[in-house]
Design a protein around this motif. Structure first.
Motif, short mmCIF file in Angstrom:
data_model
loop_
_atom_site.label_atom_id
_atom_site.label_comp_id
_atom_site.label_asym_id
_atom_site.label_seq_id
_atom_site.Cartn_x
_atom_site.Cartn_y
_atom_site.Cartn_z
N SER A 1 1.01 -1.06 -0.27
CA SER A 1 0.03 -0.44 -0.34
C SER A 1 0.24 0.87 0.12
O SER A 1 1.82 1.56 0.34
CB SER A 1 -1.26 0.04 1.79
N ARG A 2 0.15 2.27 -0.30
CA ARG A 2 1.14 3.41 -0.46
C ARG A 2 1.72 3.85 1.19
O ARG A 2 2.62 4.08 1.72
CB ARG A 2 0.30 4.97 -0.94
N LEU A 3 0.41 3.36 2.56
CA LEU A 3 0.61 3.81 3.66
C LEU A 3 2.10 2.00 4.30
O LEU A 3 3.43 3.27 4.75
CB LEU A 3 0.03 3.13 4.89
N ASP A 4 2.49 1.89 3.35
CA ASP A 4 3.32 0.55 3.56
C ASP A 4 5.10 1.53 3.22
O ASP A 4 6.05 1.25 3.86
CB ASP A 4 3.21 -0.50 2.46
N VAL B 1 6.85 8.19 -2.72
CA VAL B 1 5.65 8.54 -2.27
C VAL B 1 4.69 9.25 -2.88
O VAL B 1 3.56 9.86 -1.95
CB VAL B 1 6.12 8.54 -0.69
N VAL C 1 2.75 -0.64 -5.97
CA VAL C 1 1.40 -0.74 -5.00
C VAL C 1 0.49 -1.42 -5.83
O VAL C 1 0.23 -1.70 -6.93
CB VAL C 1 0.54 1.24 -5.06
N ALA D 1 5.10 4.73 2.45
CA ALA D 1 5.40 5.87 3.44
C ALA D 1 6.52 5.72 4.57
O ALA D 1 7.04 6.30 5.37
CB ALA D 1 4.39 7.08 4.00
N LEU D 2 5.96 4.25 5.10
CA LEU D 2 6.43 3.85 6.37
C LEU D 2 7.75 3.29 6.62
O LEU D 2 8.56 3.65 7.07
CB LEU D 2 5.48 3.01 6.79
N TYR D 3 8.04 2.97 5.30
CA TYR D 3 9.56 2.28 4.47
C TYR D 3 10.02 4.10 4.46
O TYR D 3 11.52 3.71 5.35
CB TYR D 3 9.52 1.44 3.31
N CYS D 4 9.86 4.83 3.97
CA CYS D 4 10.44 5.79 3.83
C CYS D 4 11.40 6.24 5.21
O CYS D 4 12.48 6.65 5.71
CB CYS D 4 10.10 7.01 3.25
#
Length: 139
Positions: free
Chosen positions: A24-27, A43, A93, A29-32
């Motif tokens: 997901s886009r959240l994944d 992102v 994604v 962002a969290l990896y960033c």
């Protein structure tokens, strides 16, 4: 044949598979945040489109981390002696990252028994995303 532990693995044995996603886009962002890799291509949709992409896409090292997790689910992390990957294609994604590995050889080096393992990460459609190799000590 799938093997349960690295201690008794032989050439030709398959590692137990590992899958992550759909991403997901959240994944991303969290990896960033976790990796410190804040490249906006991963992102920022506007940035990605300006670069000629249809959408943002996963960091290559995120898929490399999933391949490493395949290894550490099978053998303890201190057994790892070498790890290398080659990026083949973009992970998008919504993609699942399906990781697999196969023991190529069991050999002796520097006073210990080792395993050379071939690694692959595929999309849910079976498209190769990463290939790699690892060497693990048998303990």
């Amino acid at each position: 044949m799938e093997t349960g532990t690295h201690r008794d693995a032989r050439a030709g044995d398959e590692l137990p598979g590992f899958a992550a996603g759909p991403l997901s886009r959240l994944d991303l962002a969290l990896y960033c945040g976790a990796s410190g890799d804040h490249n906006p291509i991963h992102v920022d949709l506007d940035f990605a489109r300006a670069a000629g992409m249809d959408d943002v896409f996963a960091h290559g090292m995120l898929s490399a981390a999933y391949l490493a997790r395949l290894l550490t689910n099978w053998a303890p992390q201190p057994a790892l002696r070498e790890y290398a990957v080659r990026f083949v294609a973009i992970t998008h994604v919504g993609d699942e990252v399906r990781c697999s590995g196969r023991v190529l050889e069991r050999f002796e080096a520097q006073g210990e028994t080792r395993l050379r393992v071939e690694l692959q990460a595929y999309s849910q459609a079976g498209e190769l995303r990463l290939s790699g190799m690892a060497v693990l000590a048998v303990r």
